[in-house]
Design a protein around this motif. Structure first.
Motif, PDB file in Angstrom:
ATOM      1  N   GLU A  19       0.819  -1.215   0.000  1.00 15.57           N
ATOM      2  CA  GLU A  19       0.000   0.000   0.000  1.00 15.57           C
ATOM      3  C   GLU A  19       0.851   1.263   0.000  1.00 15.57           C
ATOM      4  O   GLU A  19       0.443   2.295  -0.496  1.00 15.57           O
ATOM      5  N   ASN A  20       2.044   1.185   0.614  1.00 13.18           N
ATOM      6  CA  ASN A  20       2.881   2.382   0.737  1.00 13.18           C
ATOM      7  C   ASN A  20       3.717   2.661  -0.510  1.00 13.18           C
ATOM      8  O   ASN A  20       4.594   3.513  -0.484  1.00 13.18           O
ATOM      9  N   THR A  21       3.450   1.980  -1.610  1.00 15.64           N
ATOM     10  CA  THR A  21       4.119   2.298  -2.871  1.00 15.64           C
ATOM     11  C   THR A  21       3.753   3.743  -3.225  1.00 15.64           C
ATOM     12  O   THR A  21       2.584   4.122  -3.157  1.00 15.64           O
ATOM     13  N   SER A  22       4.754   4.544  -3.564  1.00 18.17           N
ATOM     14  CA  SER A  22       4.504   5.976  -3.794  1.00 18.17           C
ATOM     15  C   SER A  22       3.604   6.210  -5.008  1.00 18.17           C
ATOM     16  O   SER A  22       3.575   5.411  -5.947  1.00 18.17           O
ATOM     17  N   ASN A  23       2.899   7.319  -4.965  1.00 20.09           N
ATOM     18  CA  ASN A  23       2.058   7.683  -6.103  1.00 20.09           C
ATOM     19  C   ASN A  23       2.885   7.877  -7.363  1.00 20.09           C
ATOM     20  O   ASN A  23       2.434   7.544  -8.453  1.00 20.09           O
ATOM     21  N   ASP A  24       4.097   8.423  -7.221  1.00 21.09           N
ATOM     22  CA  ASP A  24       4.965   8.602  -8.388  1.00 21.09           C
ATOM     23  C   ASP A  24       5.262   7.264  -9.049  1.00 21.09           C
ATOM     24  O   ASP A  24       5.206   7.137 -10.271  1.00 21.09           O
ATOM     25  N   ASP A  25       5.572   6.256  -8.225  1.00 20.37           N
ATOM     26  CA  ASP A  25       5.847   4.930  -8.780  1.00 20.37           C
ATOM     27  C   ASP A  25       4.599   4.331  -9.425  1.00 20.37           C
ATOM     28  O   ASP A  25       4.673   3.713 -10.490  1.00 20.37           O
ATOM     29  N   LYS A  26       3.460   4.532  -8.785  1.00 21.14           N
ATOM     30  CA  LYS A  26       2.210   4.024  -9.356  1.00 21.14           C
ATOM     31  C   LYS A  26       1.907   4.689 -10.695  1.00 21.14           C
ATOM     32  O   LYS A  26       1.441   4.033 -11.632  1.00 21.14           O
ATOM     33  N   ARG A  52      -6.746  13.429 -10.517  1.00 15.74           N
ATOM     34  CA  ARG A  52      -6.259  12.049 -10.554  1.00 15.74           C
ATOM     35  C   ARG A  52      -6.090  11.565 -11.994  1.00 15.74           C
ATOM     36  O   ARG A  52      -5.032  11.073 -12.372  1.00 15.74           O
ATOM     37  N   LYS A  78      10.494  -2.131 -13.629  1.00 14.91           N
ATOM     38  CA  LYS A  78      10.005  -1.272 -12.537  1.00 14.91           C
ATOM     39  C   LYS A  78       9.313  -2.106 -11.459  1.00 14.91           C
ATOM     40  O   LYS A  78       9.536  -1.872 -10.265  1.00 14.91           O
ATOM     41  N   LEU A  82      10.436  -2.393  -7.489  1.00 12.47           N
ATOM     42  CA  LEU A  82       9.516  -2.097  -6.380  1.00 12.47           C
ATOM     43  C   LEU A  82       9.352  -3.301  -5.462  1.00 12.47           C
ATOM     44  O   LEU A  82       9.255  -3.143  -4.240  1.00 12.47           O
TER      45      LEU A  82
END
Length: 88
Positions: A19-26, A52, A78, A82
């Motif tokens: 869940e804590n995967t960054s928004n930038d990475d997403k 969004r 990627k 991650l």
């Protein structure tokens, strides 16, 4: 295993990223996924009140011109990065 099968496998693995995967990475993953599956952006940019979807569109637009194969390879790389970061 072919590139498409490996890509599909990593698309499933991406759903299990923490869940804590960054928004930038997403957003990077989103852009690569769209480029790999659809190709270049084929829609107009969402309005400024739709932050969004606008961010997702921008992430996809940023890699416009990559071949679908390049996008698949970058996506796989990627997701692996991650996964490694999450397990350390």
């Amino acid at each position: 295993m072919g590139l498409k099968e490996e890509f599909e496998e990593y698309a499933e693995k991406a759903k299990q990223l923490p869940e804590n995967t960054s928004n930038d990475d997403k957003l990077i993953l989103y852009g690569l996924f769209k480029q790999a599956t659809v190709g270049n952006v084929n829609t107009s940019r969402p309005g400024m009140f739709n932050m969004r979807d606008r961010a997702k569109w921008d992430a996809w637009k940023a890699i416009e011109g990559k071949t679908q194969e390049e996008a698949m390879n970058d996506y796989i790389t990627k997701v692996k990065q991650l996964q490694e970061a999450a397990s350390s």
